[in-house]
Design a protein around this motif. Structure first.
Motif, PDB file in Angstrom:
ATOM      1  N   SER A   1       0.830  -1.206   0.000  1.00 44.32           N
ATOM      2  CA  SER A   1       0.000   0.000   0.000  1.00 44.32           C
ATOM      3  C   SER A   1       0.867   1.260   0.000  1.00 44.32           C
ATOM      4  O   SER A   1       0.480   2.290  -0.565  1.00 44.32           O
ATOM      5  CB  SER A   1      -0.930  -0.003   1.219  1.00 44.32           C
ATOM      6  OG  SER A   1      -0.179  -0.075   2.406  1.00 44.32           O
TER       7      SER A   1
ATOM      8  N   ARG B   1      -4.241  -4.544  -8.304  1.00 50.64           N
ATOM      9  CA  ARG B   1      -4.354  -3.496  -7.278  1.00 50.64           C
ATOM     10  C   ARG B   1      -4.021  -2.134  -7.873  1.00 50.64           C
ATOM     11  O   ARG B   1      -4.667  -1.133  -7.575  1.00 50.64           O
ATOM     12  CB  ARG B   1      -3.387  -3.778  -6.118  1.00 50.64           C
ATOM     13  CG  ARG B   1      -3.756  -4.987  -5.300  1.00 50.64           C
ATOM     14  CD  ARG B   1      -2.884  -5.087  -4.058  1.00 50.64           C
ATOM     15  NE  ARG B   1      -3.230  -4.083  -3.037  1.00 50.64           N
ATOM     16  CZ  ARG B   1      -2.545  -3.924  -1.905  1.00 50.64           C
ATOM     17  NH1 ARG B   1      -1.492  -4.674  -1.661  1.00 50.64           N
ATOM     18  NH2 ARG B   1      -2.923  -3.026  -1.033  1.00 50.64           N
TER      19      ARG B   1
ATOM     20  N   TYR C   1      -0.109  -7.907  -8.337  1.00 45.68           N
ATOM     21  CA  TYR C   1       0.146  -6.487  -8.085  1.00 45.68           C
ATOM     22  C   TYR C   1      -0.613  -5.581  -9.049  1.00 45.68           C
ATOM     23  O   TYR C   1      -1.212  -4.589  -8.630  1.00 45.68           O
ATOM     24  CB  TYR C   1       1.647  -6.210  -8.162  1.00 45.68           C
ATOM     25  CG  TYR C   1       2.019  -4.832  -7.672  1.00 45.68           C
ATOM     26  CD1 TYR C   1       1.930  -4.519  -6.323  1.00 45.68           C
ATOM     27  CD2 TYR C   1       2.455  -3.852  -8.551  1.00 45.68           C
ATOM     28  CE1 TYR C   1       2.262  -3.251  -5.860  1.00 45.68           C
ATOM     29  CE2 TYR C   1       2.793  -2.585  -8.097  1.00 45.68           C
ATOM     30  CZ  TYR C   1       2.692  -2.293  -6.754  1.00 45.68           C
ATOM     31  OH  TYR C   1       3.024  -1.050  -6.306  1.00 45.68           O
TER      32      TYR C   1
ATOM     33  N   ARG D   1      -6.863  -0.852 -10.049  1.00 49.39           N
ATOM     34  CA  ARG D   1      -7.960  -0.285  -9.251  1.00 49.39           C
ATOM     35  C   ARG D   1      -7.592   1.093  -8.727  1.00 49.39           C
ATOM     36  O   ARG D   1      -8.429   1.964  -8.565  1.00 49.39           O
ATOM     37  CB  ARG D   1      -8.298  -1.225  -8.082  1.00 49.39           C
ATOM     38  CG  ARG D   1      -9.068  -2.485  -8.497  1.00 49.39           C
ATOM     39  CD  ARG D   1      -9.712  -3.178  -7.315  1.00 49.39           C
ATOM     40  NE  ARG D   1      -8.745  -3.735  -6.375  1.00 49.39           N
ATOM     41  CZ  ARG D   1      -8.171  -4.933  -6.510  1.00 49.39           C
ATOM     42  NH1 ARG D   1      -8.475  -5.703  -7.525  1.00 49.39           N
ATOM     43  NH2 ARG D   1      -7.300  -5.368  -5.622  1.00 49.39           N
ATOM     44  N   ARG D   2      -6.302   1.284  -8.457  1.00 52.29           N
ATOM     45  CA  ARG D   2      -5.865   2.531  -7.840  1.00 52.29           C
ATOM     46  C   ARG D   2      -5.752   3.685  -8.830  1.00 52.29           C
ATOM     47  O   ARG D   2      -6.202   4.794  -8.564  1.00 52.29           O
ATOM     48  CB  ARG D   2      -4.512   2.294  -7.154  1.00 52.29           C
ATOM     49  CG  ARG D   2      -4.015   3.462  -6.346  1.00 52.29           C
ATOM     50  CD  ARG D   2      -4.975   3.732  -5.193  1.00 52.29           C
ATOM     51  NE  ARG D   2      -4.589   4.908  -4.468  1.00 52.29           N
ATOM     52  CZ  ARG D   2      -3.853   4.884  -3.369  1.00 52.29           C
ATOM     53  NH1 ARG D   2      -3.447   3.732  -2.867  1.00 52.29           N
ATOM     54  NH2 ARG D   2      -3.522   6.004  -2.772  1.00 52.29           N
TER      55      ARG D   2
END
Ligand code: ZN
Length: 352
Positions: free
Chosen positions: A272, A321, A318, A324-325
């Motif tokens: 994160s 994620r 990875y 989505r970010r």
């Protein structure tokens, strides 16, 4: 003894290649990326992992040698299966490089592989390479233009070894890799940076720089810039080992690329942190300067050697994620547009 590189650079360069720094710089912008299987149009390369090692050996990673071509091929195939179209193999001279095997793996899998020339930071060499500092620029230019020898030990016999070939064509490097220490540029590392700059001036090939947590990154960019390497031809590896979006924005503003390759290094911090840093850099308008890679570089990280998490972690775990970010458009820029732009050989328009 070295002889001058006189072979013409193919693949869209209009100017002849000469060994001298002052002559022959008549080529325009090129529009070519040099892979182990020949020159490619940057637009058609697909999605690239900017930093892996299919072959690697270093005293810094004892017991972690990557020296099994069949296992490396299986691991690379798994990366392709996870959504990537290819990699930059970032192993420079003398670190277990096996460029002929890279070409074989690229040919059999259909994946894109860009090989490296260059000399890494001092800590990676148990003993110095058998290449004098004064000859290094010539060797790097030769590997980019003429070809890479099948075996780096050839440099113990001659300064101008014959290049490895595949189907009769020489296998050539497509980027230069160099490195520095933590807040320190040793004499040898500085010589390698200067040789990389000269090889860049002669070829237009891009330069990847290993830094320790981005320390001395602006100093390195200034040194390369002073010697004719525009920041737009430089990628800073391991940028996210120092996940400081302010520093990243400062580096991106120079035009240099930020290499993110810290996924799955959970001992340092959770992913994160990397996602936050990358998103902050994108928010500041620098999504066009980010590259993504795995830099697994260890036998224990290869599933094909019984390890974890494997090269495919990047695509399978990875990237969803990251998608989505930052969204599909930025992800495509980071994976497809930026690596192709970084890898494109660039030279001054005329007159050198
Ligand atoms: Zn690496």
């Amino acid at each position: 003894m070295t002889r001058e590189v006189t072979d013409d650079v193919t693949g869209g360069m209009t100017g002849g290649m000469t060994g001298g720094m002052t002559g022959g710089m008549t080529g325009g912008m090129t529009g070519m990326v040099r892979t182990v299987l020949g020159d490619r149009d940057p637009a058609g390369l697909g999605i690239l992992d900017y930093h892996e090692h299919l072959f690697h050996a270093s005293p810094l990673l004892p017991g972690e040698d990557l020296d099994d071509a069949a296992a490396s091929e299986r691991e690379f195939a798994a990366l392709l299966h996870s959504g990537f179209d290819g990699i930059i193999d970032a192993t420079p001279i003398g670190l277990g490089r096996r460029t002929a095997e890279l070409a074989g793996i690229a040919a059999r899998t259909g994946g894109v592989v860009v090989a490296s020339t260059g000399r890494h930071r001092d800590a990676h060499y148990a003993e110095p390479l058998p290449i004098a500092d004064d000859d290094l620029a010539e060797v790097l230019a030769r590997e980019l233009v003429v070809g890479v020898p099948a075996d780096d030990a050839a440099y113990r016999r001659t300064a101008t070894p014959e290049p490895a070939t595949r189907s009769g064509a020489p296998i050539r490097a497509g980027q230069i890799k160099v490195g520095i220490d933590y807040w320190r540029i040793s004499g040898a590392e500085r010589q390698a940076l200067l040789a990389a700059a000269e090889a860049h001036r002669r070829t237009g090939a891009p330069v990847m720089v290993h830094t320790e947590r981005m320390s001395a990154v602006l100093e390195v960019l200034a040194l390369l810039g002073d010697h004719g390497v525009p920041a737009a031809s430089v990628a800073i590896a391991h940028a996210d080992r120092n996940p400081d979006p302010g520093l990243h924005a400062e580096v991106a503003e120079t035009g240099a690329y930020l290499g993110y390759d810290g996924a799955a290094r959970l001992r340092d911090w959770p992913e994160s942190v990397l996602l936050d840093c990358l998103a902050a850099v994108v928010e500041r308008g620098h999504g066009d300067r980010v590259l993504i890679g795995g830099d697994v570089a260890r036998r224990s990280g290869y599933v094909s050697h019984g390890g974890l998490p494997g090269l495919s972690y990047l695509g399978d775990r990875y990237l969803p994620r990251l998608r989505r970010r930052v969204g599909e458009r930025i992800l495509d820029q980071i994976l497809r547009v930026n690596p192709a732009r970084y890898l494109t050989w660039r030279r001054p328009a005329a007159g050198g």
